[in-house]
Design a protein around this motif. Structure first.
Motif, PDB file in Angstrom:
ATOM      1  N   LEU A  11       0.566  -1.096   0.159  1.00 38.19           N
ATOM      2  CA  LEU A  11       0.553   0.083   0.021  1.00 38.19           C
ATOM      3  C   LEU A  11       0.650   1.215   0.074  1.00 38.19           C
ATOM      4  CD1 LEU A  11      -2.719  -1.170   2.664  1.00 38.19           C
ATOM      5  CD2 LEU A  11      -3.429  -0.868   0.181  1.00 38.19           C
ATOM      6  N   VAL A  12       1.705   1.402   0.617  1.00 40.55           N
ATOM      7  CA  VAL A  12       2.871   2.366   0.768  1.00 40.55           C
ATOM      8  C   VAL A  12       3.740   2.411  -0.384  1.00 40.55           C
ATOM      9  CG1 VAL A  12       5.031   3.285   1.995  1.00 40.55           C
ATOM     10  CG2 VAL A  12       3.179   1.791   3.617  1.00 40.55           C
ATOM     11  N   HIS A  13       4.181   1.838  -1.081  1.00 42.57           N
ATOM     12  CA  HIS A  13       4.745   1.406  -2.824  1.00 42.57           C
ATOM     13  C   HIS A  13       3.665   2.103  -3.288  1.00 42.57           C
ATOM     14  CE1 HIS A  13       7.068   0.395  -5.833  1.00 42.57           C
ATOM     15  NE2 HIS A  13       6.417  -0.194  -6.040  1.00 42.57           N
ATOM     16  N   ASP A  14       2.365   1.458  -3.784  1.00 42.23           N
ATOM     17  CA  ASP A  14       1.440   2.454  -4.365  1.00 42.23           C
ATOM     18  C   ASP A  14       1.305   3.084  -4.106  1.00 42.23           C
ATOM     19  OD1 ASP A  14       2.215  -0.921  -5.516  1.00 42.23           O
ATOM     20  OD2 ASP A  14      -0.079  -1.090  -5.102  1.00 42.23           O
ATOM     21  N   ARG A  15       0.842   3.532  -2.705  1.00 48.21           N
ATOM     22  CA  ARG A  15       0.017   4.892  -2.893  1.00 48.21           C
ATOM     23  C   ARG A  15       0.878   5.728  -3.118  1.00 48.21           C
ATOM     24  NH1 ARG A  15      -5.040   3.395   0.491  1.00 48.21           N
ATOM     25  NH2 ARG A  15      -5.516   1.406  -0.104  1.00 48.21           N
ATOM     26  N   LEU A  16       1.851   5.486  -2.291  1.00 47.38           N
ATOM     27  CA  LEU A  16       2.869   6.817  -1.858  1.00 47.38           C
ATOM     28  C   LEU A  16       4.232   7.319  -2.326  1.00 47.38           C
ATOM     29  CD1 LEU A  16       2.320   6.917   2.653  1.00 47.38           C
ATOM     30  CD2 LEU A  16       1.151   8.032   0.602  1.00 47.38           C
ATOM     31  N   GLY A  17       4.479   5.727  -2.743  1.00 48.14           N
ATOM     32  CA  GLY A  17       5.799   5.984  -3.489  1.00 48.14           C
ATOM     33  C   GLY A  17       6.825   6.020  -2.777  1.00 48.14           C
ATOM     34  N   LEU A  18       7.184   6.203  -1.379  1.00 45.88           N
ATOM     35  CA  LEU A  18       8.074   5.912  -0.559  1.00 45.88           C
ATOM     36  C   LEU A  18       9.297   5.237  -0.843  1.00 45.88           C
ATOM     37  CD1 LEU A  18       6.692   8.033   2.453  1.00 45.88           C
ATOM     38  CD2 LEU A  18       7.816   9.113   0.808  1.00 45.88           C
ATOM     39  N   ASN A  19      10.105   4.992   0.425  1.00 44.77           N
ATOM     40  CA  ASN A  19      11.298   4.423   0.686  1.00 44.77           C
ATOM     41  C   ASN A  19      10.602   3.448   1.992  1.00 44.77           C
ATOM     42  OD1 ASN A  19      13.829   4.127  -1.259  1.00 44.77           O
ATOM     43  ND2 ASN A  19      14.073   5.766  -1.556  1.00 44.77           N
ATOM     44  N   ILE A  20      10.742   1.942   1.433  1.00 46.52           N
ATOM     45  CA  ILE A  20      10.644   1.729   2.854  1.00 46.52           C
ATOM     46  C   ILE A  20      11.642   0.731   2.831  1.00 46.52           C
ATOM     47  CG2 ILE A  20       8.953  -0.277   3.124  1.00 46.52           C
ATOM     48  CD1 ILE A  20       7.005   0.727   0.528  1.00 46.52           C
ATOM     49  N   THR A  21      11.386   0.265   4.321  1.00 45.55           N
ATOM     50  CA  THR A  21      12.950   0.061   5.275  1.00 45.55           C
ATOM     51  C   THR A  21      11.682  -0.957   6.154  1.00 45.55           C
ATOM     52  OG1 THR A  21      14.569   0.224   6.773  1.00 45.55           O
ATOM     53  CG2 THR A  21      12.701   2.023   7.553  1.00 45.55           C
ATOM     54  N   GLN A  22      12.675  -1.766   7.370  1.00 42.24           N
ATOM     55  CA  GLN A  22      12.115  -2.814   8.185  1.00 42.24           C
ATOM     56  C   GLN A  22      13.206  -3.859   8.792  1.00 42.24           C
ATOM     57  OE1 GLN A  22       8.955  -5.818   6.645  1.00 42.24           O
ATOM     58  NE2 GLN A  22      10.739  -6.657   5.538  1.00 42.24           N
ATOM     59  N   GLY A  23      13.192  -4.453   9.819  1.00 38.56           N
ATOM     60  CA  GLY A  23      14.508  -5.020  10.963  1.00 38.56           C
ATOM     61  C   GLY A  23      13.895  -6.600   9.714  1.00 38.56           C
ATOM     62  N   ALA A  24      14.887  -6.856   9.286  1.00 42.36           N
ATOM     63  CA  ALA A  24      15.281  -7.599   8.561  1.00 42.36           C
ATOM     64  C   ALA A  24      14.400  -9.609   9.078  1.00 42.36           C
ATOM     65  CB  ALA A  24      15.648  -8.005   7.877  1.00 42.36           C
ATOM     66  N   SER A  25      15.118  -9.142  10.319  1.00 43.06           N
ATOM     67  CA  SER A  25      15.126 -10.567  10.881  1.00 43.06           C
ATOM     68  C   SER A  25      13.687 -10.492  12.251  1.00 43.06           C
ATOM     69  CB  SER A  25      16.743 -11.230  12.062  1.00 43.06           C
ATOM     70  OG  SER A  25      16.882  -9.906  13.029  1.00 43.06           O
ATOM     71  N   ASN A  26      13.375  -9.950  12.354  1.00 49.79           N
ATOM     72  CA  ASN A  26      12.211  -9.974  13.558  1.00 49.79           C
ATOM     73  C   ASN A  26      11.337 -10.157  13.258  1.00 49.79           C
ATOM     74  OD1 ASN A  26      13.176  -6.769  13.297  1.00 49.79           O
ATOM     75  ND2 ASN A  26      11.562  -6.092  13.132  1.00 49.79           N
ATOM     76  N   ILE A  27      11.073 -11.158  12.378  1.00 49.21           N
ATOM     77  CA  ILE A  27      10.244 -12.016  11.231  1.00 49.21           C
ATOM     78  C   ILE A  27      10.110 -13.355  12.562  1.00 49.21           C
ATOM     79  CG2 ILE A  27       9.123 -10.930  10.334  1.00 49.21           C
ATOM     80  CD1 ILE A  27       9.936 -13.706   8.564  1.00 49.21           C
ATOM     81  N   SER A  28      11.603 -13.338  12.922  1.00 46.45           N
ATOM     82  CA  SER A  28      11.772 -15.099  13.104  1.00 46.45           C
ATOM     83  C   SER A  28      12.141 -15.263  14.295  1.00 46.45           C
ATOM     84  CB  SER A  28      12.865 -15.611  12.190  1.00 46.45           C
ATOM     85  OG  SER A  28      14.104 -14.530  12.095  1.00 46.45           O
ATOM     86  N   PHE A  29      11.756 -14.295  15.223  1.00 46.32           N
ATOM     87  CA  PHE A  29      12.165 -14.569  16.481  1.00 46.32           C
ATOM     88  C   PHE A  29      11.649 -15.749  16.945  1.00 46.32           C
ATOM     89  CE2 PHE A  29      13.321  -9.589  16.920  1.00 46.32           C
ATOM     90  CZ  PHE A  29      14.546  -9.744  17.003  1.00 46.32           C
TER      91      PHE A  29
END
Ligand code: THG
Length: 284
Positions: free
Chosen positions: A202-220
């Protein structure tokens, strides 16, 4: 959309149309007892070593976090920033929940950093955004607000949009806002990954902004973390993630593969160059 960061003498572009930019996560005392010990004594050797090894492993930007119980981060964060900038020439991502530490670090840093982070809470918007404007920095916006963290991607998007609008009202250019969709452990919530993946889209398609995230958070809390993180990273990048916060030693080859597959690495130049550089390092 192009977000430009600067070190002492170099410029780095995070481009929604370009290759993935890696923000190295390792200067962070969580699970690093030795880093807590050395930083507590104002000894920056280990932090500098972590800076250098992450750059060799493919980091473009270094996250700097000195948060641990009892720390005076208002003094330690700027001191660490200075020590790292004396040793290496890459842009920094200054990571602290303490606005006072962010402020002292902003005064100490050279170039144009990424500040980690602001969020949609009124108090956060009112304290952090004016500092970003004053120092001409870029900022990560976490999609949570005074009501906490929602599991509805549409609502996470609305918080991203609110942060962007408030930044623009403060005089910060839109390209200097980077959104974090809040990746969380999938062991705790079966929908955790789907919610952030949809928020990224949604952020990419509607705002076109750069996006970050903690890459290993999901696998705790789970085994085979690298494979799990990579599967999630592939979909995240495909949906619009541009600058993950990650351990470069574990992610760079994978990210180079994603760039090649997406036609963002002509003639596999970066992919092969990284391979040969790593081979040379192994043999040195
Ligand atoms: N979003 C934003 N900022 C963030 C996060 C985020 N900053 C902190 C964190 N999340 C990202 N940084 C780290 C730093 C260290 C580790 C994880 C995330 C870490 N990970 C391994 C572990 O958990 O066991 C250990 C090291 C490794 O396997 O390489 O230590 O989400 N904006």
């Amino acid at each position: 959309m192009k977000t430009i960061l600067k070190s002492k003498s170099q410029e780095l572009v995070i481009d929604t149309e370009g290759p993935v930019v890696i923000i190295g996560e390792s200067i962070n005392p969580t699970r690093r007892k030795k880093l807590v010990e050395t930083l507590s004594q104002n000894n920056f050797e280990l932090a500098i070593q972590l800076a250098k090894s992450q750059i060799e492993a493919g980091a473009d930007v270094l996250d700097v976090n000195v948060g641990f119980p009892g720390v005076d981060d208002v003094a330690l964060l700027p001191a660490t920033v200075k020590a790292i900038q004396d040793a290496v020439d890459v842009p920094l991502c200054i990571d602290s929940p303490n606005p006072k530490a962010i402020e002292t670090a902003l005064k100490a840093v050279e170039g144009k950093p990424l500040i980690n982070s602001v969020n949609g809470e009124e108090k956060s918007l009112q304290t952090i955004l004016p500092m970003i404007k004053e120092h001409g920095a870029a900022v990560i916006g976490l999609v949570m607000d005074d009501d906490g963290i929602t599991q509805d991607p549409e609502k996470r998007f609305q918080i991203a949009e609110k942060i962007l609008n408030r930044a623009i009202q403060t005089g910060i250019p839109q390209e200097d806002v980077v959104i974090d969709p809040l990746a969380m452990a999938v062991s705790a919530d079966p929908n955790a990954c789907l919610v952030t993946l949809e928020t990224i889209k949604l952020v990419h398609d509607r705002l076109g902004l750069n996006i970050t995230q903690g890459a290993s958070n999901i696998s705790f809390g789970l085994p085979n973390r690298v494979e799990l993180n990579n599967a999630h990273m592939a979909i995240s990048i495909w949906n619009g993630l541009t600058c993950p916060i990650a351990n470069p030693a574990k992610i760079t080859t994978f990210v180079r593969a994603m760039d090649l597959i997406r036609a963002r690495d002509d003639f596999a130049m970066r992919f092969t160059e990284f391979f040969y550089n790593q081979e040379a390092l192994k043999n040195s």
